[in-house]
Write an enzyme that holds these catalytic residues in place. Sequence first.
Site, PDB file in Angstrom:
ATOM      1  N   CYS A   1       2.267 -14.406 -10.933  1.00 40.97           N
ATOM      2  CA  CYS A   1       3.662 -14.858 -10.875  1.00 40.97           C
ATOM      3  C   CYS A   1       3.825 -16.300 -11.339  1.00 40.97           C
ATOM      4  O   CYS A   1       4.945 -16.748 -11.570  1.00 40.97           O
ATOM      5  CB  CYS A   1       4.212 -14.705  -9.470  1.00 40.97           C
ATOM      6  SG  CYS A   1       4.008 -13.051  -8.823  1.00 40.97           S
TER       7      CYS A   1
ATOM      8  N   HIS B   1       9.649 -19.724  -7.348  1.00 41.17           N
ATOM      9  CA  HIS B   1       9.356 -18.308  -7.578  1.00 41.17           C
ATOM     10  C   HIS B   1      10.033 -17.499  -6.474  1.00 41.17           C
ATOM     11  O   HIS B   1       9.941 -17.836  -5.297  1.00 41.17           O
ATOM     12  CB  HIS B   1       7.838 -18.101  -7.567  1.00 41.17           C
ATOM     13  CG  HIS B   1       7.430 -16.665  -7.550  1.00 41.17           C
ATOM     14  ND1 HIS B   1       8.008 -15.718  -8.382  1.00 41.17           N
ATOM     15  CD2 HIS B   1       6.499 -16.003  -6.818  1.00 41.17           C
ATOM     16  CE1 HIS B   1       7.456 -14.544  -8.144  1.00 41.17           C
ATOM     17  NE2 HIS B   1       6.540 -14.691  -7.210  1.00 41.17           N
TER      18      HIS B   1
ATOM     19  N   ASN C   1      11.156  -9.559  -6.208  1.00 39.75           N
ATOM     20  CA  ASN C   1      10.120 -10.380  -6.862  1.00 39.75           C
ATOM     21  C   ASN C   1       9.817  -9.781  -8.244  1.00 39.75           C
ATOM     22  O   ASN C   1       9.268  -8.687  -8.329  1.00 39.75           O
ATOM     23  CB  ASN C   1       8.870 -10.378  -5.962  1.00 39.75           C
ATOM     24  CG  ASN C   1       7.730 -11.188  -6.551  1.00 39.75           C
ATOM     25  OD1 ASN C   1       7.756 -11.576  -7.718  1.00 39.75           O
ATOM     26  ND2 ASN C   1       6.719 -11.427  -5.741  1.00 39.75           N
TER      27      ASN C   1
HETATM   28  O1  UT7 Z   1       4.473 -13.120  -6.071  1.00 41.62           O
HETATM   29  C1  UT7 Z   1       3.486 -13.050  -5.086  1.00 41.62           C
HETATM   30  C2  UT7 Z   1       3.522 -11.695  -4.491  1.00 41.62           C
HETATM   31  N1  UT7 Z   1       3.369 -11.556  -3.108  1.00 41.62           N
HETATM   32  C3  UT7 Z   1       4.094 -12.107  -2.126  1.00 41.62           C
HETATM   33  O2  UT7 Z   1       4.894 -12.965  -2.300  1.00 41.62           O
HETATM   34  C4  UT7 Z   1       3.862 -11.555  -0.746  1.00 41.62           C
HETATM   35  C5  UT7 Z   1       3.771 -12.613   0.310  1.00 41.62           C
HETATM   36  N2  UT7 Z   1       3.855 -11.974   1.622  1.00 41.62           N
HETATM   37  C6  UT7 Z   1       5.016 -11.605   2.179  1.00 41.62           C
HETATM   38  O3  UT7 Z   1       6.066 -11.786   1.589  1.00 41.62           O
HETATM   39  C7  UT7 Z   1       4.984 -11.016   3.576  1.00 41.62           C
HETATM   40  O4  UT7 Z   1       3.667 -11.097   4.087  1.00 41.62           O
HETATM   41  C8  UT7 Z   1       5.464  -9.540   3.609  1.00 41.62           C
HETATM   42  C9  UT7 Z   1       6.978  -9.469   3.364  1.00 41.62           C
HETATM   43  C10 UT7 Z   1       4.715  -8.720   2.600  1.00 41.62           C
HETATM   44  C11 UT7 Z   1       5.206  -8.950   4.987  1.00 41.62           C
HETATM   45  O5  UT7 Z   1       5.803  -9.728   5.981  1.00 41.62           O
HETATM   46  P1  UT7 Z   1       4.990 -10.081   7.312  1.00 41.62           P
HETATM   47  O6  UT7 Z   1       5.911 -10.796   8.214  1.00 41.62           O
HETATM   48  O7  UT7 Z   1       3.734 -10.793   6.882  1.00 41.62           O
HETATM   49  O8  UT7 Z   1       4.677  -8.664   7.919  1.00 41.62           O
HETATM   50  P2  UT7 Z   1       3.276  -7.995   8.193  1.00 41.62           P
HETATM   51  O9  UT7 Z   1       2.545  -7.726   6.936  1.00 41.62           O
HETATM   52  O10 UT7 Z   1       2.567  -8.816   9.236  1.00 41.62           O
HETATM   53  O11 UT7 Z   1       3.692  -6.623   8.805  1.00 41.62           O
HETATM   54  C12 UT7 Z   1       4.419  -6.544  10.033  1.00 41.62           C
HETATM   55  C13 UT7 Z   1       4.630  -5.076  10.376  1.00 41.62           C
HETATM   56  C14 UT7 Z   1       3.374  -4.223  10.269  1.00 41.62           C
HETATM   57  O12 UT7 Z   1       3.401  -3.303  11.340  1.00 41.62           O
HETATM   58  P3  UT7 Z   1       2.505  -3.547  12.669  1.00 41.62           P
HETATM   59  O13 UT7 Z   1       1.094  -3.584  12.147  1.00 41.62           O
HETATM   60  O14 UT7 Z   1       2.963  -4.877  13.202  1.00 41.62           O
HETATM   61  O15 UT7 Z   1       2.861  -2.384  13.513  1.00 41.62           O
HETATM   62  C15 UT7 Z   1       3.550  -3.467   8.979  1.00 41.62           C
HETATM   63  O16 UT7 Z   1       2.899  -2.221   8.990  1.00 41.62           O
HETATM   64  O17 UT7 Z   1       5.561  -4.497   9.464  1.00 41.62           O
HETATM   65  C16 UT7 Z   1       5.035  -3.270   8.926  1.00 41.62           C
HETATM   66  N3  UT7 Z   1       5.551  -3.080   7.583  1.00 41.62           N
HETATM   67  C17 UT7 Z   1       6.733  -2.503   7.325  1.00 41.62           C
HETATM   68  N4  UT7 Z   1       7.650  -1.975   8.140  1.00 41.62           N
HETATM   69  C18 UT7 Z   1       8.758  -1.485   7.547  1.00 41.62           C
HETATM   70  C19 UT7 Z   1       4.989  -3.469   6.398  1.00 41.62           C
HETATM   71  N5  UT7 Z   1       5.807  -3.141   5.381  1.00 41.62           N
HETATM   72  C20 UT7 Z   1       6.884  -2.551   5.928  1.00 41.62           C
HETATM   73  C21 UT7 Z   1       8.057  -2.005   5.390  1.00 41.62           C
HETATM   74  N6  UT7 Z   1       8.962  -1.486   6.223  1.00 41.62           N
HETATM   75  N7  UT7 Z   1       8.313  -2.019   4.064  1.00 41.62           N
END
Ligand code: UT7
Length: 330
Positions: free
Chosen positions: A115, A254, A284
């Site tokens: 990115c 970004h 994104n």
């Molecule tokens: O350009 C670079 C590309 N990448 C990025 O910019 C990604 C950077 N990371 C992020 O933006 C965030 O880490 C995310 C938006 C991907 C995730 O947010 P988070 O607050 O870090 O959530 P998490 O990964 O800790 O997940 C929290 C919960 C999990 O469930 P449990 O384990 O707490 O029960 C996930 O399984 O949310 C769950 N989860 C979802 N639930 C509903 C993960 N994806 C989803 C979803 N819908 N799409």
Amino acid sequence: MGLYQAGITGIGSCLPEKVLTNFDLEKIVDTSDEWIRTRSGIEKRRIVEDNQATSDIAIEAARRAIEDAGIQPEELDLIICATVTPDYLFPATACLLQDRLGAKNAAAFDMEAGCSGFVYGLSIATQFIRTGCYQKILVIGAETLSKIMNWKDRATCVLFGDGAGAVIVERVDTGGIVGVHLGSDGAGGVFLDMPAGGSKQPASKVSVEEDQHYIRMDGSQVFRFAVKVMGKAAEEVLKMAGWTSEDIDLMIPHQANIRIIDSAAKRLNLPSDKVFVNLPKYGNTSSASIPIALDEAFHSGKIKKGDKVILVGFGAGLTWAAAAIEWTKE
Ligand code: UT7
């Protein structure tokens, strides 16, 4: 500093027409509009048609940037296309564009820095202009991430979208791109990758069956990295330009996650009206996100001649990149 100053003289972007909302995604994977909005800030994204490749949207963005700069394709010396979703591994998408644009005097290559790719490309163009080697350069960030999305993986498929943005870089009298700061940390490469399709794991029946041709991401690792590097990269480039954060008229980060953008803004003490955000509309779009945002910001009157603009991004690699621009375009 080299002999000449480089500045942006034309900008354009292209977003596919098809809109995929969070509510549409609720029907595809186990997710909710509420989760996506609160965790990422995204409400919808654009998706190309099955028969559209990256070059098909990149060319529209490029044509708009060329027209905006008031130049002809034959005047281009170089085309740089930043993308992680090229039409082919080779030939380069930049070469396909060189042909379709009729830019018969241009060299062309693709580059990949996740990115951060567009800002990396912009920095390469800046060096060529500064040395006097080239006069007119087209830099594109273009992606069709929907093509490498695992639509069964809710942790990734809700975050990304398709789009393209492009700029023309030329010599300017004063100001322009006054600082660039690039960085990488390859040890974090495993947190955001596409495992198969390269020489490490060529395409095979097994690689397809095991979903290895899609984006794979450890979101929380990338999140931690992004929060750490975004503000720091912006500070580095401010130092290089001899500016402080109070000098910034507009930051174009970004567009990956509103929480990451907010933390960078907080570190720099920037009020929200000095931070450009269009993430809710497009998600994104990787290397396209910054030039699309720059196009929207400029053409909606949010950037004026003389403004001090900071671009800052992070991405796969892992990489980061920032640029300081004293805006020269009317
Ligand atoms: O350009 C670079 C590309 N990448 C990025 O910019 C990604 C950077 N990371 C992020 O933006 C965030 O880490 C995310 C938006 C991907 C995730 O947010 P988070 O607050 O870090 O959530 P998490 O990964 O800790 O997940 C929290 C919960 C999990 O469930 P449990 O384990 O707490 O029960 C996930 O399984 O949310 C769950 N989860 C979802 N639930 C509903 C993960 N994806 C989803 C979803 N819908 N799409």
